[in-house]
Design a protein around this motif. Structure first.
Motif, PDB file in Angstrom:
ATOM      1  N   TRP A 150      64.198  25.765  59.517  1.00 27.31           N
ATOM      2  CA  TRP A 150      64.844  24.853  58.555  1.00 27.31           C
ATOM      3  C   TRP A 150      65.617  23.823  59.357  1.00 27.31           C
ATOM      4  O   TRP A 150      66.644  24.105  59.930  1.00 27.31           O
ATOM      5  CB  TRP A 150      65.757  25.664  57.625  1.00 27.31           C
ATOM      6  CG  TRP A 150      66.648  24.804  56.775  1.00 27.31           C
ATOM      7  CD1 TRP A 150      66.351  23.596  56.236  1.00 27.31           C
ATOM      8  CD2 TRP A 150      67.995  25.103  56.392  1.00 27.31           C
ATOM      9  NE1 TRP A 150      67.414  23.121  55.518  1.00 27.31           N
ATOM     10  CE2 TRP A 150      68.453  24.024  55.595  1.00 27.31           C
ATOM     11  CE3 TRP A 150      68.853  26.181  56.619  1.00 27.31           C
ATOM     12  CZ2 TRP A 150      69.722  23.993  55.049  1.00 27.31           C
ATOM     13  CZ3 TRP A 150      70.122  26.139  56.074  1.00 27.31           C
ATOM     14  CH2 TRP A 150      70.550  25.048  55.287  1.00 27.31           C
ATOM     15  N   MET A 151      65.084  22.606  59.380  1.00 23.49           N
ATOM     16  CA  MET A 151      65.622  21.625  60.312  1.00 23.49           C
ATOM     17  C   MET A 151      66.575  20.658  59.622  1.00 23.49           C
ATOM     18  O   MET A 151      66.410  20.301  58.469  1.00 23.49           O
ATOM     19  CB  MET A 151      64.464  20.883  60.960  1.00 23.49           C
ATOM     20  CG  MET A 151      63.590  21.863  61.727  1.00 23.49           C
ATOM     21  SD  MET A 151      62.227  21.059  62.503  1.00 23.49           S
ATOM     22  CE  MET A 151      61.006  22.334  62.431  1.00 23.49           C
ATOM     23  N   MET A 152      67.576  20.273  60.403  1.00 21.64           N
ATOM     24  CA  MET A 152      68.661  19.453  59.868  1.00 21.64           C
ATOM     25  C   MET A 152      68.322  17.973  59.980  1.00 21.64           C
ATOM     26  O   MET A 152      67.950  17.482  61.049  1.00 21.64           O
ATOM     27  CB  MET A 152      69.949  19.730  60.651  1.00 21.64           C
ATOM     28  CG  MET A 152      70.443  21.154  60.494  1.00 21.64           C
ATOM     29  SD  MET A 152      70.812  21.486  58.757  1.00 21.64           S
ATOM     30  CE  MET A 152      70.120  23.128  58.593  1.00 21.64           C
ATOM     31  N   MET A 153      68.498  17.275  58.866  1.00 18.52           N
ATOM     32  CA  MET A 153      68.235  15.841  58.842  1.00 18.52           C
ATOM     33  C   MET A 153      69.535  15.131  58.484  1.00 18.52           C
ATOM     34  O   MET A 153      70.346  15.658  57.723  1.00 18.52           O
ATOM     35  CB  MET A 153      67.154  15.547  57.811  1.00 18.52           C
ATOM     36  CG  MET A 153      66.573  14.164  57.907  1.00 18.52           C
ATOM     37  SD  MET A 153      65.381  13.855  56.598  1.00 18.52           S
ATOM     38  CE  MET A 153      63.868  14.321  57.399  1.00 18.52           C
ATOM     39  N   ASP A 154      69.719  13.957  59.035  1.00 18.38           N
ATOM     40  CA  ASP A 154      70.944  13.204  58.777  1.00 18.38           C
ATOM     41  C   ASP A 154      70.901  12.604  57.372  1.00 18.38           C
ATOM     42  O   ASP A 154      69.977  11.867  57.036  1.00 18.38           O
ATOM     43  CB  ASP A 154      71.061  12.094  59.826  1.00 18.38           C
ATOM     44  CG  ASP A 154      72.343  11.296  59.658  1.00 18.38           C
ATOM     45  OD1 ASP A 154      73.301  11.842  59.079  1.00 18.38           O
ATOM     46  OD2 ASP A 154      72.376  10.138  60.106  1.00 18.38           O
ATOM     47  N   SER A 155      71.930  12.922  56.572  1.00 22.57           N
ATOM     48  CA  SER A 155      71.911  12.451  55.182  1.00 22.57           C
ATOM     49  C   SER A 155      71.970  10.927  55.123  1.00 22.57           C
ATOM     50  O   SER A 155      71.250  10.301  54.345  1.00 22.57           O
ATOM     51  CB  SER A 155      73.085  13.059  54.411  1.00 22.57           C
ATOM     52  OG  SER A 155      74.296  12.778  55.080  1.00 22.57           O
ATOM     53  N   GLY A 156      72.798  10.330  55.961  1.00 23.76           N
ATOM     54  CA  GLY A 156      72.933   8.875  55.930  1.00 23.76           C
ATOM     55  C   GLY A 156      71.620   8.185  56.277  1.00 23.76           C
ATOM     56  O   GLY A 156      71.189   7.248  55.607  1.00 23.76           O
ATOM     57  N   TRP A 157      70.953   8.683  57.310  1.00 21.72           N
ATOM     58  CA  TRP A 157      69.693   8.083  57.764  1.00 21.72           C
ATOM     59  C   TRP A 157      68.622   8.188  56.678  1.00 21.72           C
ATOM     60  O   TRP A 157      67.925   7.224  56.373  1.00 21.72           O
ATOM     61  CB  TRP A 157      69.254   8.812  59.034  1.00 21.72           C
ATOM     62  CG  TRP A 157      67.940   8.362  59.597  1.00 21.72           C
ATOM     63  CD1 TRP A 157      67.722   7.258  60.368  1.00 21.72           C
ATOM     64  CD2 TRP A 157      66.679   9.019  59.454  1.00 21.72           C
ATOM     65  NE1 TRP A 157      66.395   7.188  60.716  1.00 21.72           N
ATOM     66  CE2 TRP A 157      65.730   8.244  60.171  1.00 21.72           C
ATOM     67  CE3 TRP A 157      66.242  10.175  58.792  1.00 21.72           C
ATOM     68  CZ2 TRP A 157      64.387   8.602  60.230  1.00 21.72           C
ATOM     69  CZ3 TRP A 157      64.904  10.532  58.860  1.00 21.72           C
ATOM     70  CH2 TRP A 157      63.992   9.750  59.571  1.00 21.72           C
ATOM     71  N   ALA A 158      68.515   9.395  56.095  1.00 21.71           N
ATOM     72  CA  ALA A 158      67.467   9.614  55.097  1.00 21.71           C
ATOM     73  C   ALA A 158      67.710   8.733  53.880  1.00 21.71           C
ATOM     74  O   ALA A 158      66.789   8.109  53.345  1.00 21.71           O
ATOM     75  CB  ALA A 158      67.422  11.088  54.699  1.00 21.71           C
ATOM     76  N   GLU A 159      68.976   8.671  53.429  1.00 19.73           N
ATOM     77  CA  GLU A 159      69.252   7.900  52.222  1.00 19.73           C
ATOM     78  C   GLU A 159      69.092   6.408  52.462  1.00 19.73           C
ATOM     79  O   GLU A 159      68.542   5.685  51.635  1.00 19.73           O
ATOM     80  CB  GLU A 159      70.651   8.241  51.693  1.00 19.73           C
ATOM     81  CG  GLU A 159      70.598   9.435  50.745  1.00 19.73           C
ATOM     82  CD  GLU A 159      71.895  10.230  50.702  1.00 19.73           C
ATOM     83  OE1 GLU A 159      72.923   9.719  51.173  1.00 19.73           O
ATOM     84  OE2 GLU A 159      71.854  11.373  50.208  1.00 19.73           O
ATOM     85  N   ALA A 160      69.536   5.944  53.636  1.00 20.11           N
ATOM     86  CA  ALA A 160      69.420   4.512  53.930  1.00 20.11           C
ATOM     87  C   ALA A 160      67.960   4.085  53.986  1.00 20.11           C
ATOM     88  O   ALA A 160      67.634   2.925  53.728  1.00 20.11           O
ATOM     89  CB  ALA A 160      70.113   4.201  55.252  1.00 20.11           C
ATOM     90  N   ASN A 161      67.061   5.025  54.322  1.00 15.13           N
ATOM     91  CA  ASN A 161      65.659   4.661  54.469  1.00 15.13           C
ATOM     92  C   ASN A 161      64.800   5.115  53.293  1.00 15.13           C
ATOM     93  O   ASN A 161      63.573   5.160  53.390  1.00 15.13           O
ATOM     94  CB  ASN A 161      65.096   5.238  55.771  1.00 15.13           C
ATOM     95  CG  ASN A 161      65.706   4.556  56.979  1.00 15.13           C
ATOM     96  OD1 ASN A 161      65.607   3.353  57.126  1.00 15.13           O
ATOM     97  ND2 ASN A 161      66.368   5.339  57.817  1.00 15.13           N
ATOM     98  N   GLY A 162      65.458   5.484  52.215  1.00 19.06           N
ATOM     99  CA  GLY A 162      64.708   5.861  51.012  1.00 19.06           C
ATOM    100  C   GLY A 162      63.899   7.124  51.177  1.00 19.06           C
ATOM    101  O   GLY A 162      62.835   7.275  50.585  1.00 19.06           O
ATOM    102  N   ALA A 163      64.381   8.046  52.020  1.00 17.72           N
ATOM    103  CA  ALA A 163      63.624   9.278  52.254  1.00 17.72           C
ATOM    104  C   ALA A 163      64.472  10.496  51.910  1.00 17.72           C
ATOM    105  O   ALA A 163      64.383  11.534  52.559  1.00 17.72           O
ATOM    106  CB  ALA A 163      63.159   9.342  53.700  1.00 17.72           C
ATOM    107  N   ALA A 164      65.291  10.342  50.876  1.00 15.80           N
ATOM    108  CA  ALA A 164      66.192  11.446  50.519  1.00 15.80           C
ATOM    109  C   ALA A 164      65.437  12.676  50.050  1.00 15.80           C
ATOM    110  O   ALA A 164      65.959  13.790  50.102  1.00 15.80           O
ATOM    111  CB  ALA A 164      67.170  10.993  49.444  1.00 15.80           C
ATOM    112  N   ARG A 165      64.217  12.490  49.590  1.00 23.37           N
ATOM    113  CA  ARG A 165      63.366  13.620  49.234  1.00 23.37           C
ATOM    114  C   ARG A 165      62.044  13.470  49.973  1.00 23.37           C
ATOM    115  O   ARG A 165      61.568  12.339  50.158  1.00 23.37           O
ATOM    116  CB  ARG A 165      63.099  13.654  47.720  1.00 23.37           C
ATOM    117  CG  ARG A 165      64.308  14.037  46.877  1.00 23.37           C
ATOM    118  CD  ARG A 165      64.665  15.509  47.067  1.00 23.37           C
ATOM    119  NE  ARG A 165      65.908  15.868  46.380  1.00 23.37           N
ATOM    120  CZ  ARG A 165      67.124  15.809  46.936  1.00 23.37           C
ATOM    121  NH1 ARG A 165      67.261  15.401  48.184  1.00 23.37           N
ATOM    122  NH2 ARG A 165      68.182  16.171  46.261  1.00 23.37           N
TER     123      ARG A 165
END
Lengths: 516, 301
Positions: A150-165
């Motif tokens: 279960w790998m950790m992803m940066d919330s800010g990075w994912a949301e800023a790039n439209g990849a929150a899901r």
């Protein structure tokens, strides 16, 4: 003069090439998104880029990674994880508890392929910036063992790039780009062509490797990959074609690293009544357990291992190999090959006159297509008519998810190294809400197995747990839920100057690689 | 018959050793393909007859487990390589000949039409041909194969594979025929016998088929022979890439693909014999085509 020129050549050659490392794989990771596809090529590769709270060491034991310690909460209500401080993602952002909560929401979301890992989890709570409580619905003694991938992803990075899901089908920013905390970062990604990694300068751990740049090239044909290894174009390949092992052992320039993988290769069956089987004629031929038993008895697994696998694999009796925790010693006898019995069972079950649509990947497992062909002819000898359709893995999973099969080949490597894992994924009744049976393509269903699974998951006493695992293994064997064939061998090849560690989960971990 | 033996063509054949040898090789290969079920010791397309323990038997040496001996050895599935070559040859030749026939009929029809009718018809057909020429034909064939495979229901895919191959190779090959026929038609159209036929009120279709067609056939024959060699290679290429004949019914290309995986491990015979057969077939047909072109070319006589 000769010695001088050799020395000169060494001096000139070393600094330029020694630490650039090229390797070839058969299957290109489908995505760079650690939550989109739960498969070994994806998770194995991304383990170099992303990290989890815990990780597995060289001997597969669980060790601290982004969490420095963990302890159970109360009477098994959950687990408290203390996070490592001062960790940064590859884009420079800091790692903290918010990213853990976000990664939970992302990895457990409906769109994620990893959601079933979180079936026992009720809630993830941020206590402070570096403490996280993961609450479970029932006591779960093996939970920390089950989240190494279960790998950790940066919330800010994912949301800023439209990849929150994650998006399995269409893909999004995280499909082609990665931003983990791991020792390597993706500097360029061309699917099916080339993926380039460079060390992450801000990595928190102690660097053991000496690589400056890593290039992964997918080479689908194993013979081509081997040619590339022999010529020195690549420094490492996985797998080495099994037929070439004997010949390579005499070659001083390369070495073969062999082991037994955790992966069991098995046959699955369509056991859903009249489901949406477009193009299959809607025949429910494998609803009858006798039909499945006919297949089990018709296949001469030792002959397959003797010829196609050249004696490099073990016959399997259940969905896990004997090296896994919870392997059922009581059910260690494999199905016995008996063509005559298979023939009469097939007749009783009404298989005669029906064409079995057999799906098979041709670039996923060792010699997968050859094994499928051998299975096809063995079934034909027992009076069953099989139509074999072998395809690349990128077409294969969609085909299975669309229920376009009567029978299919599957390899399963339990991510937790525990016998509970395949029960949850392959034998539990499909239930999207409870995140169970997510790889149970054939729709096998047994009420007792469904009842046993949560009990196994929360049982702390080893003997009682093993008794339930034994019972499950027996049910699956008696009903022929799957036909386990063999435990796949691991055969890696490397140039002789390369030091590496082979783990039985077939993950190639770059931080343990040194090039001399 | 005597007319044939007295003809220029037969004289040219009789005096050309290359033509005689290549005709002989072609004849042997075609005959052994046609009579494969009679010659082959086993039926490699019947999965029930295969014994996996026979796998990787060396040519002319008994198998370590079963003691059986095979003329050219066996492949990884225990299939007799000799029988598989014979049956594979059938598929290769059948696909090659059918694809060329298909391309020929289509190409001649479109070529006659554009040459005789002219105007917009000609522009559309010939521009379509030009566009197709800019793509490598193997790419066109792969595209057609992929699309056709997508729309075929799963249970018919095995049976359909061969027909789809024929369609794919045929459709990628018609341009040659159309261009040559159009050129020849343009020449013939202005000749007096066509004008005469038109004057007595023959329908355009009849003039095209009965009057012009016989006079444009000889270049078509040459192209057909050379196209046959190309079609056989195209089929082998597609099968080699894994998009052609199914693995349970291997053609020569499929056999070469299977054998290629065992080159390093020393099982050379799985690749070597099918490759030699393909080479012999393609070379012989090609040389025959070359000779035919020279023999039918009045300028070289």
């Amino acid at each position: 003069m000769h010695r001088l020129s050799t020395a000169l050549a060494l001096v000139l050659a070393l600094p330029a090439t020694a630490e650039e490392f090229n390797f070839a794989v058969t299957t290109d990771p489908q995505t760079m998104d650690p939550h989109a596809v739960n498969s070994t090529p994806v998770l194995g590769f991304l383990n170099n880029v992303y990290e989890g709270l815990v990780r597995r060491g060289k001997d597969m034991s669980i060790e601290p990674s982004l969490a420095v310690s963990w302890e159970p909460i109360g009477e098994g209500e959950g687990w408290r994880f203390k996070l490592r401080e001062g960790v940064t993602f590859q884009d420079g952002a800091a790692f903290n508890a918010d990213d853990v909560v976000f990664s939970y929401e992302r990895a457990a979301s409906e769109q994620a392929d990893t959601s079933s890992w979180f079936a026992p989890v009720s809630e993830v709570i941020k206590v402070d910036d570096y403490t996280v409580d993961i609450m479970t619905t029932a006591p779960n003694p093996i939970f920390p063992d089950s989240i190494a991938n279960w790998m950790m992803m940066d919330s800010g990075w994912a949301e800023a790039n439209g990849a929150a899901r994650p998006d399995k089908d269409q893909g999004n920013y995280a499909t082609l780009n990665a931003n983990g905390t791991g020792p390597f970062q993706v500097v360029s990604r061309q699917p099916d062509l080339e993926t380039v990694l460079e060390p992450h300068a801000g990595w928190w751990g102690e660097v053991e490797h000496n690589l400056t740049r890593v290039t992964m090239t997918p080479i689908q044909n194993p013979a081509t990959a081997l040619a590339a290894l022999l010529s020195g174009d690549v420094d490492f390949i996985n797998p080495v074609p099994i037929q070439d092992v004997a010949r390579l052992e005499g070659n001083p320039e390369v070495r073969v690293i062999q082991g037994i993988e955790a992966r069991v290769i098995m046959l699955g069956f369509d056991q859903q009544e009249g489901s949406a089987e477009s193009g299959q004629g809607g025949a429910d031929m494998f609803l009858d357990p006798r039909a499945r038993e006919a297949v089990a008895k018709a296949i001469n697994v030792p002959a397959i291992l003797q010829t196609i696998m050249r004696g490099n694999a073990e016959v399997a009796s259940q969905m896990v190999s004997p090296a896994m925790r919870g392997f059922s010693e009581a059910n260690a006898a494999p199905y016995v090959y008996d063509a005559e019995a298979a023939r009469s069972l097939a007749e009783e079950a009404g298989l005669a006159g029906q064409t079995i649509a057999f799906k098979c990947p041709n670039d996923r497992y060792l010699n997968d297509e050859a094994v499928c062909q051998a299975v096809t002819s063995m079934l034909a000898q027992a009076g069953m008519d099989v139509s074999l359709d072998a395809m690349p893995v990128s077409n294969y999973w969609p085909e299975l998810r669309a229920d376009n099969f009567d029978m299919y080949l599957l390899g399963w490597s339990p991510g937790t190294f525990d016998a509970e894992h395949p029960i949850r994924f392959l034998a539990a009744t499909q239930d999207d809400e409870a995140k169970l049976g997510s790889w149970n393509f054939g729709g096998y269903s047994n009420a007792r197995v469904d009842e046993l699974l949560p009990m196994i998951q929360s049982e702390i006493d080893d003997t009682a747990r093993q008794a339930m695992l034994d019972e499950t293994a027996k049910i699956l064997q008696d009903e022929v839920a799957y036909v386990p064939l063999y435990v796949q061998p691991l055969v890696w090849g490397a140039r002789s100057g390369v030091e590496l560690t082979q783990r039985p989960d077939d993950f190639f971990i770059l931080r343990w690689v040194t090039v001399n | 018959m005597t007319r044939f033996f007295d003809s220029d063509i037969f004289y040219a054949f009789r005096t050309s050793p290359v033509a005689i040898v290549s005709a002989l090789v072609t004849a042997i290969l075609v005959l052994s393909a046609v009579f494969a079920p009679l010659i082959a010791p086993t039926n490699p397309f019947d999965p029930a007859s295969l014994n996996l323990m026979n796998g990787f038997t060396r040519p002319m040496e008994p198998n370590a487990f079963t003691g059986e001996t095979f003329l050219l050895g066996t492949d990884d599935q225990g299939r007799d390589v000799f029988s598989t070559i014979l049956y594979g040859l059938r598929i290769s030749l059948f696909v090659g000949v059918s694809a060329v026939l298909f391309a020929m009929v289509l190409g001649i029809f479109l070529g006659l039409l554009s040459g005789y009718v002219g105007g917009w018809t000609e522009t559309i057909i010939m521009r379509a041909a030009d566009v197709q020429l800019t793509f490598p034909s193997i790419l066109v064939a792969m595209l057609i194969f992929g699309v056709a495979k997508g729309v075929t229901p799963v249970e018919y895919r095995d049976q359909m594979a061969i027909w789809v191959l024929i369609l794919a190779i045929g459709l990628s090959d018609w341009v040659q025929f159309a261009r040559v026929v159009r050129g020849a038609t343009l020449v013939e159209k202005s000749k007096d016998y066509v004008a005469a036929a038109r004057l007595i009120g023959r329908s355009p279709l009849r003039i095209m088929l009965r009057h012009i067609l016989p006079n444009v056939l000889s270049p078509v024959l040459v192209i057909a022979t050379i196209s046959l060699a190309l079609a056989i290679i195209a089929e082998a290429t597609l099968s080699f890439l894994g998009v052609g004949a199914p693995a349970t019914q291997p053609s020569l290309g499929t056999l070469i693909r299977i054998g290629q995986g065992f080159l390093f491990s020393g099982e050379w015979w799985i690749l070597f014999f099918p490759a030699c057969t393909l080479l012999a077939l393609a070379l012989a047909v090609n040389l025959l085509g070359d000779w035919l072109r020279d023999a039918l070319n009045p300028r070289l006589r």
